[in-house]
Design a protein around this motif. Structure first.
Motif, PDB file in Angstrom:
ATOM      1  N   ALA A 137      33.291   7.494  -2.489  1.00  0.00           N
ATOM      2  CA  ALA A 137      31.911   7.524  -2.979  1.00  0.00           C
ATOM      3  C   ALA A 137      31.007   8.190  -1.943  1.00  0.00           C
ATOM      4  N   TYR A 138      31.225   7.890  -0.667  1.00  0.00           N
ATOM      5  CA  TYR A 138      30.427   8.513   0.393  1.00  0.00           C
ATOM      6  C   TYR A 138      30.662  10.019   0.385  1.00  0.00           C
ATOM      7  N   GLY A 139      31.934  10.412   0.262  1.00  0.00           N
ATOM      8  CA  GLY A 139      32.273  11.842   0.227  1.00  0.00           C
ATOM      9  C   GLY A 139      31.539  12.562  -0.895  1.00  0.00           C
ATOM     10  N   PHE A 140      31.547  11.956  -2.097  1.00  0.00           N
ATOM     11  CA  PHE A 140      30.887  12.593  -3.235  1.00  0.00           C
ATOM     12  C   PHE A 140      29.372  12.535  -3.104  1.00  0.00           C
ATOM     13  N   SER A 141      28.877  11.483  -2.460  1.00  0.00           N
ATOM     14  CA  SER A 141      27.434  11.310  -2.378  1.00  0.00           C
ATOM     15  C   SER A 141      26.792  12.265  -1.366  1.00  0.00           C
ATOM     16  N   ARG A 142      27.486  12.513  -0.251  1.00  0.00           N
ATOM     17  CA  ARG A 142      26.831  13.234   0.844  1.00  0.00           C
ATOM     18  C   ARG A 142      27.261  14.683   1.016  1.00  0.00           C
ATOM     19  N   ASN A 149      31.196  16.949 -10.840  1.00  0.00           N
ATOM     20  CA  ASN A 149      31.135  16.152 -12.069  1.00  0.00           C
ATOM     21  C   ASN A 149      32.487  16.064 -12.764  1.00  0.00           C
ATOM     22  N   ASP A 150      33.255  17.160 -12.688  1.00  0.00           N
ATOM     23  CA  ASP A 150      34.579  17.143 -13.317  1.00  0.00           C
ATOM     24  C   ASP A 150      35.489  16.147 -12.601  1.00  0.00           C
ATOM     25  N   TRP A 151      35.410  16.131 -11.282  1.00  0.00           N
ATOM     26  CA  TRP A 151      36.240  15.177 -10.538  1.00  0.00           C
ATOM     27  C   TRP A 151      35.844  13.742 -10.857  1.00  0.00           C
ATOM     28  N   LEU A 152      34.519  13.524 -10.913  1.00  0.00           N
ATOM     29  CA  LEU A 152      34.062  12.166 -11.217  1.00  0.00           C
ATOM     30  C   LEU A 152      34.478  11.762 -12.625  1.00  0.00           C
ATOM     31  N   PHE A 153      34.444  12.715 -13.556  1.00  0.00           N
ATOM     32  CA  PHE A 153      34.887  12.411 -14.915  1.00  0.00           C
ATOM     33  C   PHE A 153      36.380  12.094 -14.912  1.00  0.00           C
ATOM     34  N   ILE A 155      38.053  10.837 -12.485  1.00  0.00           N
ATOM     35  CA  ILE A 155      38.236   9.503 -11.900  1.00  0.00           C
ATOM     36  C   ILE A 155      37.913   8.424 -12.934  1.00  0.00           C
ATOM     37  N   LEU A 156      36.827   8.606 -13.665  1.00  0.00           N
ATOM     38  CA  LEU A 156      36.451   7.607 -14.670  1.00  0.00           C
ATOM     39  C   LEU A 156      37.478   7.555 -15.797  1.00  0.00           C
ATOM     40  N   SER A 157      37.988   8.736 -16.180  1.00  0.00           N
ATOM     41  CA  SER A 157      38.883   8.779 -17.340  1.00  0.00           C
ATOM     42  C   SER A 157      40.159   7.982 -17.094  1.00  0.00           C
ATOM     43  N   THR A 158      40.594   7.882 -15.833  1.00  0.00           N
ATOM     44  CA  THR A 158      41.808   7.113 -15.558  1.00  0.00           C
ATOM     45  C   THR A 158      41.600   5.648 -15.921  1.00  0.00           C
ATOM     46  N   ARG A 159      40.330   5.216 -15.840  1.00  0.00           N
ATOM     47  CA  ARG A 159      39.998   3.835 -16.139  1.00  0.00           C
ATOM     48  C   ARG A 159      39.991   3.558 -17.639  1.00  0.00           C
TER      49      ARG A 159
END
Lengths: 320, 300
Positions: A137-142, A149-153, A155-159
């Motif tokens: 989260a720190y890596g993506f935030s800073r 956004n694709d990476w975050l999607f 990550i969410l999609s695995t859930r």
């Protein structure tokens, strides 16, 4: 809401408050019923009509932790008097504790093993998911990440995958490498399951910490890593704690993976507790005692989390 | 260290000591991505391959490539379509129930109430508890002779779980009980964000409370309510835990239960992988819609 003015509004307001209390009673009755059944003697757990008022007993809890057998004849007075209070409660119900023939030691029930498994697996997987999630989260935030956004999607999609879908190939892979029915196997699964959650929630918390704090530290001669450890982590502590409690609850409650990936050795409480209601007449008071002890930690955590529930349940989308 | 330093942008000169930003970024992000790929993407690729074979995990017989036969059989199987119909019905009943109860509770709670914080937390309790364990207990609550539901509602010996026509409703009621608090929580956040001056203006205009609700409250809460609805739809579509524990009726066999039975009780590994892929495509579609709304809400 606007100030209450007219009589009509006063009446409406009172009616609403009354309705809230009725709803509260209806919503909490199933939970109350679990808790109260846990303190009932076996004879009162399943009666028609249901028993609402009764004298509470600890017998179900005494029975929960040890292996027992039905007694053909009542125990002799001497043995009864020598027994500890919890064993006397079991005797009172016409059952006796199963002991090792040689050492005379009592045999713990299956419940205790499952509860221990639940604790070990939930705590370790929570630790892994939260620590990895916080860093990511720190890596993506800073930092700038290409296709963030694709990476975050991703990550969410695995859930979002249904557990059964993942479980079929995982079962085959685990069987091939010997991870089936092991603690490590479930820890890995729960870490993966919670990791996406923890990245999303922690990103929200870290986004809220002003970058200026770290920038000032960097100017003062901190390295980026020192700034992260000494400035960001302490600021994010509440968020980390809330995320950890959420991850713990999710792992603690998980049922489907545990059902499919474990048999006996690493089985957690959620698949075990329902399996006791097999054939014949289940002892609902003992099942209730097991359920009560299993639900209690989560109920306590819910109170600790109350201010973060909204953020947690919406994957950090809605903050308050 | 030297080659790392040359790559630094001038404005990050202060970070030249220690690890570079890029190294830290990669160290922090790559393990997570790698972990998720190994334990999510790789298994899915593996099961994609399985879905084109007749593999059965209960035997040692090698898997034979049978092409699209599994998909053809599944899509032509009327029983599978029945599972989809049951699931659709279940999602419709439980999500609409949750919206009505959850939004209703939020409307009731959106005012000055003594001990409001405590009451809200208590109302939220059901959704935090284990669906499997609490779901199990509904078996006792639904029991025709010992259950408190029939007792308090005066329904006599009403069969909740044994009657195939009622069982799906019984399963949906547990879901409604458990997840209405979720809709309530999100709706409350939406309601408290409605600017008060809008209500004051409506009051000055002597607007009816029905008009105020449909013209002010509902449109402003709609985006957040939509998030709750899509999220719950997605979760209801995947329902397994309490449905599997509560009922073994064919009329309550949701997709996830059919899939579980096919994979782990009948051991039709190849066939169930194909089924899983059909379900997966549907879930990804709903997830896409969900994330779109999530991003829109975040942008606000």
């Amino acid at each position: 809401m606007a100030e209450v003015k007219t009589t009509r509004e006063v009446v409406m307001n009172r009616a609403a408050i009354a309705a809230v209390f009725v709803a509260l009673i209806v919503m909490l009755t199933p939970i109350y019923w679990i808790a109260s059944t846990a303190f009932k003697p076996r004879s009162l757990a399943t009666t028609a009509p249901p028993t609402v008022f009764f004298e509470p007993t600890l017998t179900p809890f005494a029975k929960l932790f040890v292996r027992r057998s039905q007694m053909r004849e009542p125990v002799d007075q001497e043995t009864y008097d020598a027994a500890p209070w919890w064993e006397q409660l079991i005797y009172d119900d016409g059952e006796s504790v199963v002991r090792n023939r040689r050492s005379g030691e009592i045999t713990p029930s299956g419940y205790w093993d499952r509860y221990k498994n639940s604790l070990i697996i939930s705590i370790i997987s929570t630790f892994l998911a939260v620590s990895m999630g916080t860093l990511t989260a720190y890596g993506f935030s800073r930092f700038k990440v290409k296709g963030e956004n694709d990476w975050l999607f991703f990550i969410l999609s695995t859930r979002m995958l249904p557990p059964v879908v993942v479980a079929i190939p995982m079962f085959l892979m685990y069987r091939a490498v010997g991870l089936h029915d092991t603690h490590l196997g479930l820890i890995i699964l729960y870490t993966a399951f919670n990791l996406s959650f923890s990245v999303w929630i922690m990103k929200g918390f870290i986004d809220e910490i002003p970058r200026e704090y770290e920038e000032a530290a960097l100017v003062d001669g901190y390295t980026r890593l020192q700034a992260f450890i000494k400035i960001v982590l302490p600021e994010a502590l509440t968020g980390i704690a809330a995320t950890a409690v959420f991850c713990f609850i999710i792992a603690w409650n998980e049922y489907a993976f545990a059902l499919m990936m474990t048999n006996r050795n690493a089985q957690t409480a959620p698949p075990y507790i329902p399996s006791q209601v097999g054939s014949g007449l289940p002892d609902w008071s003992v099942i209730a005692a097991g359920a009560f002890l299993f639900l209690l930690p989560v109920a306590i955590f819910t109170f600790l989390l109350r201010n973060h529930l909204l953020r947690g349940m919406s994957f950090g989308a809605i903050r308050k | 260290m030297a080659d790392v330093m040359t790559r630094l942008e001038p404005d990050t000169r202060a970070v030249a000591r220690g690890l570079s930003d890029m190294t830290i970024r990669n160290l922090f992000i790559i393990p997570t991505i790698a972990f998720l790929i190994i334990f999510n993407v790789f298994p899915l690729l593996y099961s994609l391959w399985q879905s084109f074979t007749d593999f059965r995990a209960s035997t040692t017989a090698p898997a034979n490539w049978i092409g699209l036969a599994n998909y053809r059989d599944l899509l032509g199987d009327e029983f599978i379509w029945r599972n989809f119909t049951i699931t659709a019905k279940y999602v419709l009943i439980s999500v609409s129930g949750q919206v009505v109860v959850g939004f209703g509770l939020a409307m009731l709670l959106n005012r000055a109430i003594p001990m409001k914080g405590l009451i809200t937390t208590l109302l939220l309790l059901p959704m935090m508890l284990s669906m499997a364990v609490v779901g199990l207990f509904w078996k006792l609550l639904y029991d025709p002779s010992f259950g408190i539901i029939n007792y308090f509602l005066g329904l006599g010996k009403f069969e909740w779980l044994a009657d195939p026509q009622v069982a799906l409703f019984a399963v949906a009621i547990v879901d409604i009980w458990m997840w209405s608090p979720f809709v309530m929580l999100l709706s409350l956040a939406g309601l408290s964000a409605v600017p008060k001056h809008l209500y004051e203006a409506a009051e000055i205009d002597r607007a009816s409370s029905l008009y105020t609700f449909f013209r002010i409250t509902l449109p402003l809460v709609a985006p957040i309510l939509m998030i709750a609805i899509i999220f719950r739809t997605m979760e209801a579509f995947k329902t397994f835990d309490h449905a599997y524990i509560l009922s073994s009726q064919p009329t309550t066999e949701l997709i996830a239960i059919r899939l579980y039975k096919m994979a782990f009780l009948e051991w039709q590994t190849g066939m169930s992988s194909a089924f899983a892929y059909i379900v997966l495509i549907m879930v990804v579609a709903i997830t896409n819609i969900y994330v779109k709304y999530l991003n829109r809400a975040k942008a606000r």
